[in-house]
Design a protein around this motif. Sequence first.
Motif, PDB file in Angstrom:
ATOM      1  N   SER A 272       0.856  -1.180   0.000  1.00 32.63           N
ATOM      2  CA  SER A 272       0.000   0.000   0.000  1.00 32.63           C
ATOM      3  C   SER A 272       0.897   1.236   0.000  1.00 32.63           C
ATOM      4  N   THR A 273       0.270   2.413  -0.093  1.00 32.79           N
ATOM      5  CA  THR A 273       1.043   3.650  -0.053  1.00 32.79           C
ATOM      6  C   THR A 273       1.539   3.946   1.349  1.00 32.79           C
ATOM      7  N   LYS A 274       0.699   3.695   2.346  1.00 28.20           N
ATOM      8  CA  LYS A 274       1.085   3.942   3.733  1.00 28.20           C
ATOM      9  C   LYS A 274       0.245   3.078   4.658  1.00 28.20           C
ATOM     10  N   VAL A 275       0.571   3.109   5.938  1.00 30.94           N
ATOM     11  CA  VAL A 275      -0.217   2.404   6.949  1.00 30.94           C
ATOM     12  C   VAL A 275      -0.978   3.454   7.749  1.00 30.94           C
ATOM     13  N   LYS A 276      -2.277   3.523   7.537  1.00 28.32           N
ATOM     14  CA  LYS A 276      -3.109   4.511   8.211  1.00 28.32           C
ATOM     15  C   LYS A 276      -3.794   3.966   9.451  1.00 28.32           C
ATOM     16  N   ALA A 277      -3.971   2.638   9.500  1.00 26.49           N
ATOM     17  CA  ALA A 277      -4.740   2.035  10.597  1.00 26.49           C
ATOM     18  C   ALA A 277      -4.179   0.661  10.915  1.00 26.49           C
ATOM     19  N   ALA A 278      -4.434   0.237  12.143  1.00 22.42           N
ATOM     20  CA  ALA A 278      -4.084  -1.117  12.583  1.00 22.42           C
ATOM     21  C   ALA A 278      -5.358  -1.827  13.001  1.00 22.42           C
TER      22      ALA A 278
END
Length: 446
Positions: A272-278
């Motif tokens: 993905s482009t980034k990790v926004k949530a866990a």
Amino acid sequence: MRGFLASSVQVAVSTALVLPLSLPSGAAAAPPPADRAPDLPGSTQSLPLAPSARSLAPSAEHRLSAPRVRPFSLVGVVWDDADTELHGTVQVRTRAAGSGRWSGWRKVETRNHDHGADPGTPERRASRGSTAPLWAGASDGVEARVRPDTGEPARLPAGMRLELVHPGEDETAETRALSSPDAETRAHSSPAAGTRALSGPGTDAGPRPHSSPAGPRPLAGPPGALPFPETLVDVLPAAPATLPYVGPRPRIVTRKGWGASESLREKGFVYSTKVKAAFVHHSATGNGYTCKQAPSVLRSIYRYHVVSTGWRDIGYNFAVDKCGNIYEGRAGGVAKAVRGAHTLGFNTDSMGIAVLGSYSRTDPPAAAVTALAKLTAWKLGLFQGNPKGRVTLTSGGSGKYAKGRKVTFNVISGHRDGFHTDCPGARLYGRLGAARTASAGYQGRV
């Protein structure tokens, strides 16, 4: 994706008919990969489930009795179509290797189609339907029964097979080092699981300064940590000092550390482009494992996800055991935005963390909740995520949220927030508020 691997063992069904093990229609046994070493651990036996002798109707109860099979430690049920849900109950009982004693009947979690790759992706198209896997421990016999829900008009899924997974015995010096007799005692030392371990500035679990000196951080493990050799623990450099609010990098056992056979998974990676949530999960494999067995549990889940369900790799990005040890999950780089197969519809721009065990009626150990806080403080911090914040994700189609719908989540959410599911279990879900607060504290946020 790899073809379905079947065993040459034969099993007796409830009708006393002996059925040869077979591959699902159209599938072929995959030859061992060319680069696979002959001594890599692990095996999978696939046993077809058949209707009860009382009725040959596809919707009738399906049973299987295999009193003697090759050794295995984890069991689950798979079927042909990943988009078909099993409306019914699955129960198994297993015979302990060595003693020959049979367990009682244990329920296997059937509401598992919410775990997996997003709809429309190549990984999803190659997947099979599956229950959650259940850790049985060393076993050499099994009985199973699948009963449709009362009044349920739909048929049971086609092509149901019982999967028996052996994790392999890793006799290397690294695995022999996994010995800490009092690890689990210390992991459960808090009278209120997750409370004392998540409080107190200046303690090992309290908030840390967010400044990050150059170079690797010390890799001190949690209380009760298993003594993995340092060569099997992630030693990536710490976050650059220019990044604000990045928690200290926790001790992470690598895939090599828990014995992942890299020849099983697909070679490429998806990001993905980034990790926004866990998204926090429980593995639903049961709590009857010791922390010393956690690498075996992981190897079994990994093999079940890849060989049995057809995923490209283990679905979770990270796993945490009951002693607070953190493990690298899906390959591709622990500091990168690797796309997993953990939360149907919301795998993009998120990471999945599975706490090994079942926490619907059992409190999660304090050490495991603390490990969640430490891991999210570091990994979310690399992408400037605030553990106490909110974030909007676009659904890829989850059953709970239609494809394309924008949904706002807590940055640290439970699996049930994205899908109609009990996961991560009511008791673990109830600890996520404390984990968010502690995670923000590790990042140095007020």
